[in-house]
Motif scaffolding. Structure first.
Motif, PDB file in Angstrom:
ATOM      1  N   THR A  68       0.813  -1.214   0.000  1.00 35.01           N
ATOM      2  CA  THR A  68       0.000   0.000   0.000  1.00 35.01           C
ATOM      3  C   THR A  68       0.846   1.263   0.000  1.00 35.01           C
ATOM      4  O   THR A  68       0.560   2.211  -0.744  1.00 35.01           O
ATOM      5  CB  THR A  68      -0.944  -0.011   1.212  1.00 35.01           C
ATOM      6  OG1 THR A  68      -1.814  -1.144   1.108  1.00 35.01           O
ATOM      7  CG2 THR A  68      -1.781   1.256   1.262  1.00 35.01           C
ATOM      8  N   ALA A  78      -1.774   7.606   5.873  1.00 35.92           N
ATOM      9  CA  ALA A  78      -1.191   6.303   6.218  1.00 35.92           C
ATOM     10  C   ALA A  78      -0.169   6.450   7.346  1.00 35.92           C
ATOM     11  O   ALA A  78      -0.069   5.583   8.231  1.00 35.92           O
ATOM     12  CB  ALA A  78      -0.534   5.681   4.985  1.00 35.92           C
ATOM     13  N   LEU A 123      -2.050   6.568  10.544  1.00 37.47           N
ATOM     14  CA  LEU A 123      -2.475   5.208  10.920  1.00 37.47           C
ATOM     15  C   LEU A 123      -1.299   4.414  11.474  1.00 37.47           C
ATOM     16  O   LEU A 123      -1.456   3.610  12.408  1.00 37.47           O
ATOM     17  CB  LEU A 123      -3.072   4.496   9.710  1.00 37.47           C
ATOM     18  CG  LEU A 123      -4.438   4.985   9.229  1.00 37.47           C
ATOM     19  CD1 LEU A 123      -4.815   4.300   7.922  1.00 37.47           C
ATOM     20  CD2 LEU A 123      -5.525   4.725  10.283  1.00 37.47           C
ATOM     21  N   TYR A 124      -0.125   4.628  10.916  1.00 34.53           N
ATOM     22  CA  TYR A 124       1.086   3.944  11.378  1.00 34.53           C
ATOM     23  C   TYR A 124       1.369   4.290  12.840  1.00 34.53           C
ATOM     24  O   TYR A 124       1.672   3.417  13.669  1.00 34.53           O
ATOM     25  CB  TYR A 124       2.253   4.346  10.485  1.00 34.53           C
ATOM     26  CG  TYR A 124       3.629   3.945  10.957  1.00 34.53           C
ATOM     27  CD1 TYR A 124       3.984   2.596  11.113  1.00 34.53           C
ATOM     28  CD2 TYR A 124       4.597   4.913  11.238  1.00 34.53           C
ATOM     29  CE1 TYR A 124       5.258   2.237  11.538  1.00 34.53           C
ATOM     30  CE2 TYR A 124       5.868   4.570  11.654  1.00 34.53           C
ATOM     31  CZ  TYR A 124       6.192   3.225  11.808  1.00 34.53           C
ATOM     32  OH  TYR A 124       7.457   2.881  12.218  1.00 34.53           O
ATOM     33  N   ASP A 161      -2.117   0.935  13.327  1.00 34.10           N
ATOM     34  CA  ASP A 161      -3.079   0.319  12.416  1.00 34.10           C
ATOM     35  C   ASP A 161      -2.591   0.276  10.971  1.00 34.10           C
ATOM     36  O   ASP A 161      -3.380   0.076  10.046  1.00 34.10           O
ATOM     37  CB  ASP A 161      -4.414   1.069  12.471  1.00 34.10           C
ATOM     38  CG  ASP A 161      -5.173   0.798  13.761  1.00 34.10           C
ATOM     39  OD1 ASP A 161      -4.963  -0.269  14.349  1.00 34.10           O
ATOM     40  OD2 ASP A 161      -5.964   1.659  14.181  1.00 34.10           O
ATOM     41  N   PHE A 162      -1.278   0.446  10.763  1.00 37.21           N
ATOM     42  CA  PHE A 162      -0.727   0.383   9.406  1.00 37.21           C
ATOM     43  C   PHE A 162       0.732  -0.011   9.509  1.00 37.21           C
ATOM     44  O   PHE A 162       1.502   0.621  10.238  1.00 37.21           O
ATOM     45  CB  PHE A 162      -0.854   1.752   8.715  1.00 37.21           C
ATOM     46  CG  PHE A 162      -0.401   1.766   7.279  1.00 37.21           C
ATOM     47  CD1 PHE A 162      -1.297   1.539   6.246  1.00 37.21           C
ATOM     48  CD2 PHE A 162       0.931   2.005   6.951  1.00 37.21           C
ATOM     49  CE1 PHE A 162      -0.887   1.556   4.927  1.00 37.21           C
ATOM     50  CE2 PHE A 162       1.367   2.021   5.640  1.00 37.21           C
ATOM     51  CZ  PHE A 162       0.447   1.797   4.615  1.00 37.21           C
ATOM     52  N   ASN A 163       1.107  -1.070   8.781  1.00 29.01           N
ATOM     53  CA  ASN A 163       2.500  -1.502   8.717  1.00 29.01           C
ATOM     54  C   ASN A 163       3.019  -1.211   7.321  1.00 29.01           C
ATOM     55  O   ASN A 163       2.551  -1.810   6.349  1.00 29.01           O
ATOM     56  CB  ASN A 163       2.622  -2.994   9.027  1.00 29.01           C
ATOM     57  CG  ASN A 163       4.069  -3.450   9.129  1.00 29.01           C
ATOM     58  OD1 ASN A 163       4.915  -3.053   8.334  1.00 29.01           O
ATOM     59  ND2 ASN A 163       4.354  -4.294  10.120  1.00 29.01           N
ATOM     60  N   PRO A 164       3.955  -0.278   7.177  1.00 30.86           N
ATOM     61  CA  PRO A 164       4.395   0.125   5.837  1.00 30.86           C
ATOM     62  C   PRO A 164       5.050  -1.003   5.053  1.00 30.86           C
ATOM     63  O   PRO A 164       5.097  -0.947   3.821  1.00 30.86           O
ATOM     64  CB  PRO A 164       5.374   1.264   6.109  1.00 30.86           C
ATOM     65  CG  PRO A 164       5.808   1.092   7.527  1.00 30.86           C
ATOM     66  CD  PRO A 164       4.635   0.492   8.235  1.00 30.86           C
ATOM     67  N   THR A 189       1.455  -4.038   4.961  1.00 31.28           N
ATOM     68  CA  THR A 189       0.079  -3.711   4.583  1.00 31.28           C
ATOM     69  C   THR A 189      -0.058  -3.730   3.070  1.00 31.28           C
ATOM     70  O   THR A 189       0.675  -3.036   2.359  1.00 31.28           O
ATOM     71  CB  THR A 189      -0.336  -2.333   5.118  1.00 31.28           C
ATOM     72  OG1 THR A 189      -0.269  -2.344   6.549  1.00 31.28           O
ATOM     73  CG2 THR A 189      -1.761  -1.986   4.688  1.00 31.28           C
ATOM     74  N   ILE A 232      -7.490  -0.350   1.067  1.00 30.66           N
ATOM     75  CA  ILE A 232      -7.174  -1.425   1.993  1.00 30.66           C
ATOM     76  C   ILE A 232      -8.450  -2.116   2.452  1.00 30.66           C
ATOM     77  O   ILE A 232      -9.475  -1.470   2.685  1.00 30.66           O
ATOM     78  CB  ILE A 232      -6.443  -0.863   3.234  1.00 30.66           C
ATOM     79  CG1 ILE A 232      -5.178  -0.105   2.826  1.00 30.66           C
ATOM     80  CG2 ILE A 232      -6.112  -1.963   4.231  1.00 30.66           C
ATOM     81  CD1 ILE A 232      -4.617   0.775   3.947  1.00 30.66           C
ATOM     82  N   PRO A 277      -6.577   5.356   3.117  1.00 30.62           N
ATOM     83  CA  PRO A 277      -6.174   5.671   4.491  1.00 30.62           C
ATOM     84  C   PRO A 277      -6.955   6.814   5.125  1.00 30.62           C
ATOM     85  O   PRO A 277      -7.347   6.730   6.294  1.00 30.62           O
ATOM     86  CB  PRO A 277      -4.686   6.003   4.351  1.00 30.62           C
ATOM     87  CG  PRO A 277      -4.241   5.135   3.215  1.00 30.62           C
ATOM     88  CD  PRO A 277      -5.391   5.163   2.246  1.00 30.62           C
ATOM     89  N   ARG A 309      -9.427  -3.047  11.888  1.00 34.95           N
ATOM     90  CA  ARG A 309      -8.745  -4.020  11.035  1.00 34.95           C
ATOM     91  C   ARG A 309      -9.646  -4.360   9.853  1.00 34.95           C
ATOM     92  O   ARG A 309     -10.466  -5.266   9.904  1.00 34.95           O
ATOM     93  CB  ARG A 309      -8.434  -5.291  11.818  1.00 34.95           C
ATOM     94  CG  ARG A 309      -7.689  -5.076  13.144  1.00 34.95           C
ATOM     95  CD  ARG A 309      -6.276  -4.604  12.949  1.00 34.95           C
ATOM     96  NE  ARG A 309      -5.477  -4.757  14.169  1.00 34.95           N
ATOM     97  CZ  ARG A 309      -4.308  -4.167  14.374  1.00 34.95           C
ATOM     98  NH1 ARG A 309      -3.806  -3.372  13.456  1.00 34.95           N
ATOM     99  NH2 ARG A 309      -3.640  -4.366  15.503  1.00 34.95           N
TER     100      ARG A 309
END
Length: 401
Positions: free
Chosen positions: A146, A170, A173-174, A178-181, A184, A192, A199, A216
């Motif tokens: 993403t 994003a 969110l990280y 709630d977001f893994n670069p 995700t 997503i 995002p 999630r």
């Protein structure tokens, strides 16, 4: 393959999403930096993130390893499926298996759909249809990284006003966990989860439906469905109102009244000979007559909620198919395809668009897709030439231009 990777023009950047980005005014969004070397672009994004107040380590960790993705750019330029007419498109997307799976999902998640309708006024079929078309009920959510997708598209300069702000959403969110670069993944355009949300949409409308403290959208049907419902409500959905109803049209009428630009009451449509295909009018609300393949093809009226669909997706064909599938999931019969006049192929449509543009009509991009601008121009030329002005381009119209 993710359905959305094939069947998707881009969502709009809502005004609310733009205003939610504190470090970028609307004029700044319109002229957001893009292009140049990719590494310099990423450095510019990092500098802007630090100006927003994010610490250097957070920004560095977030952007570490980000890369340009050529597959994203290729997907962005491949939208040929929208050259299909409505009947072909609907038959391609709506199989009996997809219908039966939707009905099964409605029973399986009955409590979620009940809460969705109670809290946001969204009928089950509406979200079921989006869930089906976006990811085949969560089965195919996309495997594009993403962050790579968002940064690639922001750098590309075609629509930086949409994608550059999504990078910072994003990042937010990280910081929330709630977001893994790195891990995700989703659609090629950075959306997503099971119903494919950008995002900023997640920040604005994300709902922790299962109560685990996180949103999630990839793994939790409750989170995904309730978030999608909240987003539709935010877009303007009116609880208790219909969205689409199939109708029959007379052999002759003022066809120029068809199209989303005209809204009349059911009584006014009825005086012109338009009748529900079965039963009564669903509401006494202003409605537009929709003839996706002209006066001899399928016919519907779209109520105000139908227009909300265009806030989710900008393709007329996608929107009409999603709205119709929501009806089918609610028990409506298969639409009457009628006997429309043959339409134009992609090459003919591009030729038509060039001729329309030469006559001063704004048809947008010459892409062979019968979008809103092209339909409006077709209707104007049909009126000028004395053709039935139903907005459906034919070989006869092309020849006369």
């Amino acid at each position: 393959m993710l359905l959305r990777d094939v069947f998707r023009p881009l969502k709009r950047l809502s005004l609310a999403a733009a205003l939610a980005l504190p470090a970028l005014s609307l004029p700044a969004l319109a002229s957001a930096q893009c292009g140049g070397s990719f590494s310099s672009f990423v450095n510019g994004v990092a500098a802007e993130a630090r100006q927003m107040g994010y610490d250097q380590n957070t920004v560095a960790n977030f952007l570490s390893g980000v890369r340009q993705d050529g597959a994203v750019l290729k997907a962005d330029r491949a939208q040929g499926v929208f050259q299909m007419d409505f009947t072909s498109f609907a038959r391609r997307l709506i199989s009996n298996n997809r219908l039966q799976t939707g009905l099964s999902k409605a029973r399986q998640h009955e409590a979620i759909f009940a809460k969705m309708q109670r809290d946001y006024g969204i009928p089950p079929g509406v979200l079921l249809a989006f869930w089906a078309f976006e990811t085949d009920y969560g089965a195919f959510q996309g495997d594009f990284n993403t962050l790579n997708a968002l940064v690639t598209l922001a750098h590309d300069c075609r629509r930086p006003e949409l994608f550059r702000p999504q990078i910072f959403a994003a990042l937010k969110l990280y910081t929330m966990g709630d977001f893994n670069p790195r891990t995700t993944t989703g659609a090629w355009a950075g959306e997503i989860g099971m119903v494919q949300m950008l995002p900023q949409d997640i920040l604005d409308n994300g709902v922790d439906g299962d109560g685990d403290g996180h949103v999630r959208l990839k793994t939790s049907p409750a989170d995904a469905l309730l978030s999608g419902a909240k987003m539709l409500r935010h877009m303007g959905w009116q609880a208790g109102q219909p969205w689409l109803q199939e109708v029959r049209v007379p052999a002759e009428m003022d066809w120029s009244k068809a199209g989303l630009q005209t809204r009349l009451s059911p009584a006014e449509w009825q005086r012109m000979g338009v009748q529900p295909r079965s039963g009564a009018w669903q509401a006494n609300l202003p409605a537009s007559l929709i003839l996706p393949q002209g006066r001899k093809g399928p016919a519907f009226v779209g109520y105000p909620n139908f227009n909300v669909y265009f806030e989710w997706n900008q393709s007329f064909t996608y929107v009409l198919t999603a709205a119709y599938f929501a009806n089918r999931l609610g028990g409506a019969p298969v639409f009457d395809a009628g006997n429309p006049e043959p339409g134009l192929n992609g090459g003919q449509m591009k030729s038509l668009q060039k001729k329309l543009r030469s006559r001063g009509h704004d048809v947008g991009k010459i892409d062979g897709i019968l979008g809103a601008g092209t339909r409006t121009a077709v209707r104007a030329e049909q009126q000028r030439l004395g053709f039935p002005a139903d907005g459906w381009p034919t070989a006869a119209l092309l020849g006369n231009l």
